[in-house]
Design a protein around this motif. Structure first.
Motif, PDB file in Angstrom:
ATOM      1  N   PHE A   1      31.243 165.054   8.568  1.00  0.00           N
ATOM      2  CA  PHE A   1      31.400 165.990   7.440  1.00  0.00           C
ATOM      3  C   PHE A   1      31.197 167.424   7.914  1.00  0.00           C
ATOM      4  N   LYS A   2      30.190 167.631   8.730  1.00  0.00           N
ATOM      5  CA  LYS A   2      29.945 169.012   9.205  1.00  0.00           C
ATOM      6  C   LYS A   2      31.064 169.467  10.139  1.00  0.00           C
TER       7      LYS A   2
ATOM      8  N   VAL B   1      35.500 165.617  -0.649  1.00  0.00           N
ATOM      9  CA  VAL B   1      35.666 164.973   0.665  1.00  0.00           C
ATOM     10  C   VAL B   1      34.739 163.776   0.850  1.00  0.00           C
TER      11      VAL B   1
ATOM     12  N   HIS C   1      27.957 161.884   2.480  1.00  0.00           N
ATOM     13  CA  HIS C   1      28.626 162.697   3.513  1.00  0.00           C
ATOM     14  C   HIS C   1      28.026 162.475   4.902  1.00  0.00           C
ATOM     15  N   LYS C   2      26.789 161.987   4.940  1.00  0.00           N
ATOM     16  CA  LYS C   2      26.143 161.746   6.250  1.00  0.00           C
ATOM     17  C   LYS C   2      26.690 160.491   6.936  1.00  0.00           C
TER      18      LYS C   2
ATOM     19  N   SER D   1      39.517 167.384  -3.009  1.00  0.00           N
ATOM     20  CA  SER D   1      38.439 168.397  -3.003  1.00  0.00           C
ATOM     21  C   SER D   1      37.103 167.736  -2.680  1.00  0.00           C
TER      22      SER D   1
ATOM     23  N   THR E   1      49.670 167.189   7.200  1.00  0.00           N
ATOM     24  CA  THR E   1      50.598 168.139   7.809  1.00  0.00           C
ATOM     25  C   THR E   1      50.833 167.745   9.268  1.00  0.00           C
TER      26      THR E   1
ATOM     27  N   MET F   1      33.897 170.432   7.822  1.00  0.00           N
ATOM     28  CA  MET F   1      33.650 171.685   7.089  1.00  0.00           C
ATOM     29  C   MET F   1      33.745 172.898   8.017  1.00  0.00           C
ATOM     30  N   GLN F   2      33.146 172.761   9.200  1.00  0.00           N
ATOM     31  CA  GLN F   2      33.190 173.904  10.127  1.00  0.00           C
ATOM     32  C   GLN F   2      34.617 174.159  10.611  1.00  0.00           C
TER      33      GLN F   2
ATOM     34  N   ARG G   1      40.817 177.908   7.202  1.00  0.00           N
ATOM     35  CA  ARG G   1      41.174 178.655   5.980  1.00  0.00           C
ATOM     36  C   ARG G   1      41.714 180.031   6.332  1.00  0.00           C
TER      37      ARG G   1
ATOM     38  N   TYR H   1      46.200 174.064  -0.399  1.00  0.00           N
ATOM     39  CA  TYR H   1      45.626 173.281   0.727  1.00  0.00           C
ATOM     40  C   TYR H   1      44.523 174.029   1.461  1.00  0.00           C
ATOM     41  N   GLU H   2      43.877 173.279   2.333  1.00  0.00           N
ATOM     42  CA  GLU H   2      42.635 173.718   3.013  1.00  0.00           C
ATOM     43  C   GLU H   2      41.589 174.172   1.990  1.00  0.00           C
ATOM     44  N   GLY H   3      41.527 173.430   0.898  1.00  0.00           N
ATOM     45  CA  GLY H   3      40.616 173.743  -0.191  1.00  0.00           C
ATOM     46  C   GLY H   3      41.340 174.614  -1.196  1.00  0.00           C
TER      47      GLY H   3
ATOM     48  N   ARG I   1      28.634 179.852  -3.925  1.00  0.00           N
ATOM     49  CA  ARG I   1      27.375 179.307  -3.404  1.00  0.00           C
ATOM     50  C   ARG I   1      26.767 180.282  -2.393  1.00  0.00           C
TER      51      ARG I   1
ATOM     52  N   LEU J   1      37.252 173.640   8.783  1.00  0.00           N
ATOM     53  CA  LEU J   1      37.936 174.309   7.665  1.00  0.00           C
ATOM     54  C   LEU J   1      37.509 175.768   7.537  1.00  0.00           C
ATOM     55  N   ASP J   2      36.287 176.087   7.949  1.00  0.00           N
ATOM     56  CA  ASP J   2      35.846 177.488   7.879  1.00  0.00           C
ATOM     57  C   ASP J   2      36.843 178.400   8.603  1.00  0.00           C
TER      58      ASP J   2
END
Ligand code: CAA
Ligand code: FAD
Length: 379
Positions: A232-233, A134, A178-179, A132, A158, A236-237, A243, A362-364, A375, A239-240
């Motif tokens: 990181f971005k 990352v 994360h940067k 979780s 996977t 995250m994008q 998901r 998975y995927e969060g 958030r 995974l958006d």
């Protein structure tokens, strides 16, 4: 507002359903039992154009949309959740970031091979100590002349071992949080890149989940995706949208379990009539059907927003959260509808229940989806 699928989406749905029922379902229980991935099924998906559904034809795709992609994952998962996630990881997690952040050469070289299905993709973010969380990843990418040297381990991947192209996240700067994370495209067969433990799992057993090991693995700088520090971005994008692929998988699992339960309840007789005619049982089926429909609406909405170029991160997290919980609830009830028979491997619903659980993880995990949604709704 229009709740109708387009003609093209309806045709794709029918094509994938026929393929899933005729080519995927017959071996699903056997592949689950043997924990066996079948590359031939992926190759058949490639022949049907499924491996490149949302990508433009110039990159080997079929130029369709994200609703069609969700429909394909759903229909495959309706008979075999392992096959559903193979496609979902391939399109959402490996191909999407290359399409979105790749330069022309990276798209021509890697995306085209992924879209046509010549190559299978995987996405390597998680580590033993960083699931979780990352940002706490430790895999390192050190600049060395025109190359990067990768060292570290990724777990739970996977399509691991069977994939040809891996999107790997590593720290180019250990002190920047994360940067300091960057994204790399790594090909199977690269020196210093090997595979470790293959997980023995509760569900999705014909989808391989494998450790990746990097030991002084030299990657040319041309394989850096985006800029250094953007990893990181990018993750995250990616995974958006990813998901929502899992939401579609969950909808398919739930629909498959529901279809089987309705069929069984109409056939099985107790107290002189089909069990479906007992109100207590039909109420259960009504709740299951309502859960599936609600999950599908959230999933298609998120996919629609992505196709329209509108913000979809919140919708996608909501879809994954709701659909994952719905799949777990519906498949558990499916086993109940089958009674003792449902608890055995003679019937498919126990597999659906085992497969459903992963969609909450998975995927969060669904706790992380709540964190993401929380958030957003409070910012
Ligand atoms: N899009 C763009 N930027 C984003 C973003 C997004 N979705 N989410 C966060 N960011 C940005 C933030 O704006 C912030 O930017 P600044 O530094 O400019 O301020 C930065 O990233 C850091 O964000 P956070 O402070 O929110 O980061 P965090 O450390 O609190 O983590 C998290 C957030 C949501 C918990 C994230 O770590 C997460 O998603 N964890 C779950 C991991 C996960 O889903 N793994 C899945 C692996 S793949 C898989 O499982 C495959 C499969 O199913 C087949
Ligand atoms: P942890 O992060 O240790 O979480 C343990 C528990 O604590 C969970 O219930 C979690 O929800 C909870 N928790 C953690 N943090 C918080 C918090 N802040 N608030 C509330 N609760 C919290 N990863 C990849 O990169 N690529 C893949 O292809 C991939 N495929 C996978 C396939 C399978 C079959 C599995 C099991 C995993 C896969 N993963 C993959 C990894 C997956 O994404 C992680 O397992 C998942 O993100 C959770 O991380 P973790 O297992 O380390 O659990």
């Amino acid at each position: 507002m229009n709740f109708q699928l387009t003609e093209e989406q309806q045709m794709l749905k029918k094509m994938v359903r026929d393929f899933a029922e005729n080519e995927v379902e017959p071996t699903a229980a056997e592949r689950d039992e043997e924990e066996r991935f079948d590359r031939n099924i992926f190759d058949q998906m490639s022949e049907l154009g499924l491996t490149g559904i949302p990508w433009p034809e110039e990159y080997g795709g079929i130029g369709s949309d994200f609703v069609s992609y969700a429909i394909a994952v759903e229909e495959l998962s309706r008979v075999c959740a392992s096959t559903g996630v193979t496609l979902s990881a391939h399109i959402s997690l490996a191909s999407w970031p290359i399409y979105t952040f790749g330069n022309k050469e990276q798209k021509e070289n890697f995306l085209t091979r992924l879209a046509t299905g010549e190559a299978l993709g995987a996405y390597a973010l998680s580590e033993p100590g960083a699931g979780s969380d990352v940002s706490s990843m430790r895999t390192q990418a050190k600049k060395d002349g025109d190359d990067y040297i990768l060292n570290g381990n990724k777990v739970w991947i996977t399509n691991g071992g069977v994939a040809d192209i891996y999107l790997v996240f590593a720290k180019t700067d250990q002190d920047a949080g994360h940067k300091g994370i960057s994204a790399f495209i790594v090909e199977k067969g690269t020196d210093g890149f090997t595979f470790g433990k293959k997980e023995k799992k509760l569900g999705i057993r014909s989808s391989p989940t494998t450790e990746l090991i990097f030991e002084n693995c030299r990657i040319p700088k041309e394989n850096l995706l985006g800029e250094e520090g953007e990893g990181f971005k990018i993750a995250m994008q990616t995974l958006d949208g990813g998901r929502n692929g899992i939401a579609a998988q969950a909808v398919g699992i739930a629909q498959g379990a529901l279809d089987k339960s309705i069929g069984y309840a109409k056939e099985r007789e107790q107290f002189g009539k089909p069990i479906a005619k007992h109100q207590g049982l039909s109420f259960k089926l009504a709740d299951m059907a309502t859960d599936v429909e609600a999950a599908r609406l959230l999933t298609y909405k998120a996919a629609f927003l992505e196709s329209e170029g509108k913000p979809y991160a919140k919708a996608s997290a909501m879809a994954k959260l709701f659909a994952g919980d719905a799949a777990m609830e519906v498949t558990t009830e499916a086993v109940q509808v089958y009674g003792g028979y449902g608890y055995t491997k003679d019937y498919p619903v126990e597999r659906y229940m085992r497969d459903a659980k992963i969609t909450q993880i998975y995927e969060g995990t669904n706790e992380i989806q709540r964190l993401v949604i929380g958030r957003m709704v409070t910012s």
